[in-house]
Design a protein around this motif. Sequence first.
Motif, mmCIF file in Angstrom:
data_model
loop_
_atom_site.group_PDB
_atom_site.id
_atom_site.type_symbol
_atom_site.label_atom_id
_atom_site.label_comp_id
_atom_site.label_asym_id
_atom_site.label_seq_id
_atom_site.Cartn_x
_atom_site.Cartn_y
_atom_site.Cartn_z
ATOM 1 N N MET A 326 1.853 -2.311 85.491
ATOM 2 C CA MET A 326 2.537 -1.118 84.995
ATOM 3 C C MET A 326 1.775 -0.481 83.841
ATOM 4 O O MET A 326 1.727 0.747 83.711
ATOM 5 C CB MET A 326 3.958 -1.506 84.563
ATOM 6 N N LYS A 327 1.179 -1.311 82.996
ATOM 7 C CA LYS A 327 0.401 -0.796 81.861
ATOM 8 C C LYS A 327 -0.802 0.012 82.348
ATOM 9 O O LYS A 327 -1.141 1.066 81.786
ATOM 10 C CB LYS A 327 -0.056 -1.972 80.992
ATOM 11 N N GLU A 328 -1.468 -0.465 83.380
ATOM 12 C CA GLU A 328 -2.599 0.269 83.927
ATOM 13 C C GLU A 328 -2.160 1.596 84.541
ATOM 14 O O GLU A 328 -2.897 2.577 84.517
ATOM 15 C CB GLU A 328 -3.304 -0.596 84.979
ATOM 16 N N ARG A 329 -0.949 1.634 85.051
ATOM 17 C CA ARG A 329 -0.470 2.849 85.709
ATOM 18 C C ARG A 329 -0.061 3.906 84.688
ATOM 19 O O ARG A 329 -0.391 5.086 84.839
ATOM 20 C CB ARG A 329 0.717 2.506 86.614
ATOM 21 N N TYR A 330 0.658 3.495 83.628
ATOM 22 C CA TYR A 330 1.229 4.469 82.695
ATOM 23 C C TYR A 330 0.454 4.607 81.383
ATOM 24 O O TYR A 330 0.772 5.493 80.585
ATOM 25 C CB TYR A 330 2.685 4.098 82.396
ATOM 26 N N LYS A 331 -0.516 3.731 81.149
ATOM 27 C CA LYS A 331 -1.379 3.838 79.969
ATOM 28 C C LYS A 331 -0.609 3.778 78.644
ATOM 29 O O LYS A 331 -0.871 4.544 77.723
ATOM 30 C CB LYS A 331 -2.201 5.130 80.023
ATOM 31 N N PHE A 332 0.342 2.874 78.537
ATOM 32 C CA PHE A 332 1.023 2.668 77.256
ATOM 33 C C PHE A 332 0.371 1.496 76.528
ATOM 34 O O PHE A 332 -0.436 0.750 77.096
ATOM 35 C CB PHE A 332 2.519 2.409 77.475
ATOM 36 N N TYR A 333 0.722 1.331 75.267
ATOM 37 C CA TYR A 333 0.253 0.182 74.489
ATOM 38 C C TYR A 333 1.268 -0.950 74.621
ATOM 39 O O TYR A 333 2.475 -0.713 74.645
ATOM 40 C CB TYR A 333 0.069 0.557 73.021
ATOM 41 N N LEU A 334 0.761 -2.172 74.686
ATOM 42 C CA LEU A 334 1.621 -3.336 74.931
ATOM 43 C C LEU A 334 1.552 -4.299 73.751
ATOM 44 O O LEU A 334 0.469 -4.692 73.305
ATOM 45 C CB LEU A 334 1.200 -4.046 76.215
ATOM 46 N N CYS A 353 -0.258 -15.662 78.575
ATOM 47 C CA CYS A 353 -1.502 -15.247 79.234
ATOM 48 C C CYS A 353 -2.149 -16.436 79.936
ATOM 49 O O CYS A 353 -2.606 -16.337 81.083
ATOM 50 C CB CYS A 353 -2.463 -14.646 78.218
ATOM 51 N N ASP A 354 -2.188 -17.557 79.265
ATOM 52 C CA ASP A 354 -2.723 -18.782 79.849
ATOM 53 C C ASP A 354 -1.857 -19.240 81.019
ATOM 54 O O ASP A 354 -2.371 -19.677 82.056
ATOM 55 C CB ASP A 354 -2.789 -19.853 78.761
ATOM 56 N N TYR A 355 -0.558 -19.129 80.867
ATOM 57 C CA TYR A 355 0.374 -19.576 81.919
ATOM 58 C C TYR A 355 0.165 -18.791 83.217
ATOM 59 O O TYR A 355 0.132 -19.355 84.304
ATOM 60 C CB TYR A 355 1.810 -19.420 81.425
ATOM 61 N N PHE A 356 0.027 -17.461 83.101
ATOM 62 C CA PHE A 356 -0.111 -16.611 84.280
ATOM 63 C C PHE A 356 -1.574 -16.366 84.674
ATOM 64 O O PHE A 356 -1.824 -15.706 85.684
ATOM 65 C CB PHE A 356 0.569 -15.262 84.036
ATOM 66 N N GLY A 357 -2.524 -16.862 83.903
ATOM 67 C CA GLY A 357 -3.922 -16.622 84.206
ATOM 68 C C GLY A 357 -4.356 -15.197 83.959
ATOM 69 O O GLY A 357 -5.206 -14.660 84.677
ATOM 70 N N VAL A 358 -3.790 -14.551 82.941
ATOM 71 C CA VAL A 358 -4.092 -13.158 82.600
ATOM 72 C C VAL A 358 -5.038 -13.125 81.402
ATOM 73 O O VAL A 358 -4.870 -13.894 80.445
ATOM 74 C CB VAL A 358 -2.790 -12.386 82.280
ATOM 75 N N ASP A 359 -6.028 -12.252 81.453
ATOM 76 C CA ASP A 359 -6.948 -12.089 80.335
ATOM 77 C C ASP A 359 -6.175 -11.557 79.130
ATOM 78 O O ASP A 359 -5.575 -10.484 79.192
ATOM 79 C CB ASP A 359 -8.059 -11.104 80.714
ATOM 80 N N PRO A 360 -6.170 -12.265 78.002
ATOM 81 C CA PRO A 360 -5.399 -11.806 76.829
ATOM 82 C C PRO A 360 -5.892 -10.478 76.274
ATOM 83 O O PRO A 360 -5.157 -9.793 75.567
ATOM 84 C CB PRO A 360 -5.578 -12.941 75.814
ATOM 85 N N ARG A 361 -7.122 -10.081 76.594
ATOM 86 C CA ARG A 361 -7.626 -8.810 76.087
ATOM 87 C C ARG A 361 -7.046 -7.621 76.851
ATOM 88 O O ARG A 361 -7.311 -6.469 76.486
ATOM 89 C CB ARG A 361 -9.148 -8.799 76.133
ATOM 90 N N CYS A 362 -6.263 -7.894 77.884
ATOM 91 C CA CYS A 362 -5.524 -6.818 78.553
ATOM 92 C C CYS A 362 -4.318 -6.374 77.730
ATOM 93 O O CYS A 362 -3.718 -5.342 78.022
ATOM 94 C CB CYS A 362 -5.056 -7.276 79.936
ATOM 95 N N ILE A 363 -3.951 -7.178 76.736
ATOM 96 C CA ILE A 363 -2.787 -6.878 75.900
ATOM 97 C C ILE A 363 -3.288 -6.366 74.551
ATOM 98 O O ILE A 363 -4.167 -6.960 73.931
ATOM 99 C CB ILE A 363 -1.913 -8.130 75.723
#
Length: 619
Positions: A326-334, A353-363
């Motif tokens: 959703m962040k990539e779609r709407y370009k808001f800050y998280l 981020c570690d739990y879901f395997g998401v790069d923390p720099r996406c936040i």
Amino acid sequence: MLGHGPKGGYGFPNTAGSANGGPWGTNKSGNRHSEFGWDPNQNWRYTSQYDPNCKEPKEVEPTYFWLLTTYFSYLVLISLGHLRDFWGKRFNKKEFLHLMPQDGYAALMSDFDSFYTRRLKLRLDDCFSRPTAGVAGRTVTLLDRKSDDQHKSFQLTGTKTRALNISSYNYLGFAQATGGCADAVEAGIRKYGISAGGARLEAGTLDLHVQAEKLVSQFIGSEDAMIVSMGFATNSTTIPALVDRGCLVISDEFNHSSIRFGVRLSGASVRTFKHNDMKALDTLLRESISQGQPRTHRPWKKILVIVEGLYSMEGTMLHLPELIVMKERYKFYLYVDEAHSIGALGPNGRGVCDYFGVDPRCIDILMGTFTKSFGASGGYIAGNKDVIDRIRVKSHSMAYAEAITPPVLTQIISSMASIMGVSPPLTAATSSPDFKPTLALHPSSSDTDLPALQMAHEPGPAVYGPAPSHYLPPWMHLPPALLNGTEGRERLRRLAFNSRYLSSGLRKLGFVVSGHRDSPIVPLFLFHPGKMPVFSRMMLERVGKDRTPVVVVVVAYPATPLISSRVRFCLSAAHTKHDIDLILRACDEIGDILDLKTGKNRWSADEVIRRAEELVHEN
């Protein structure tokens, strides 16, 4: 340290009149066992990690009978309270002087505003603010007290009760008075004293602050980080530095009070969405972006979405992958508040981020506290270096608040390093610019002998590597089990097992339980206000053979919705599997007495305990 302490049973007597007794006495071995329990069985371990094939159990909804009787209970309490106020103001004016105008002055307090505190909370005040002594570890020593005026005041009796502690935010069990971290803190006090002596932007910045901030950014996987001396102030002073008038903050309805307070201070507009409902958030974003600011309909200067990684009252977890899309779609800050998830979730303990395997720099902004998993105090803000540098200048906590003290900094550094593991000093080969050590996001859960320090030569989605040795003070000497990460790895896996076991076990017993099974926070709903004090007192008054006292936290309005009273269990790596067995048996017994079970296909406590490993690993 882990692995020390007696191997005996887990029961301990009610030590009224003394802090000694049983295997939990004041001897060195007993103290260690009471702070961090002995649990050698490697089958009682689990890796906290997102599994898309694992279906979370459906939440059991309370029946209309439960809801109606809860509302009726509050109606009776409120009616009796107003009746007592009516007659009390006429026949017992001395008690109500602070609620009535005096000599032309307005009343000091409003009788309406203080009604809940006086007429409802007062009835169960003995369940709150219980004084304790010593370490809030696996067990805690309560100072016994009594009241002769219906809980308006309390007097200490001089006796003490050692109880199993299932109420403290000691997720990884680092709140210890013994062990490598405690020894490091003692050495730090000898070198630095006990105070930083000022605010960060004045004379309060020590080399320990710089080292701690580097270590935090390495741990989180962000470019930079700054640390704050108080967890509440981390949110309330940072949010005003990020947004102001003309900005929009979109907040989860169950966000913490510190977030709400920070948004109010900022002057930004705020909209809330239904808890953890990504569809509701999507709808709100579409509307906010298309309509713009009120009246003028100009575009918002910026839109900041604030959520929590793990919600402390519900035990629910953020749907991070959906939010990133959703962040990539709407370009808001998280902005993600990881006060309860950092150190407690993920195979490496690095949070959601570690739990879901998401790069923390996406936040954009990652916030967390040191008060839970690290056994310290304060909080941090992590993110892009330019943003963090700007917050350092604008945040009131950096300009006006006392800096984190040296003993707390030492605890943060030592506990965080023990979770990460510490890499050996650089050599000619490892210092080459072509060498890029990284840590796999999801190491094998079957590896129980080695720390989670799987080195690779290709960069991964996040640099979750060990702590560089030069990030630690040269005078800090940690034991080998902390340096190589084995003890931190063990604590993470013990916490994950305990969390899933208690959550799944309570559901099988028939209780109404909310939250994610990997959450160390397990809320059990009581609903009726009268059941809160009874549940708390019955758990504490369990005496006799194998009837260990248990200290729990009951939570009610305004921390929760009025009809959603609950008891909140906070798990720790310090607890053993036998401790969880004890809690399940106690809840099963009290649940029958208080009629708290609603499930139809209920298991017995013996069956739940016998099938513990199956419950933990089931999808």
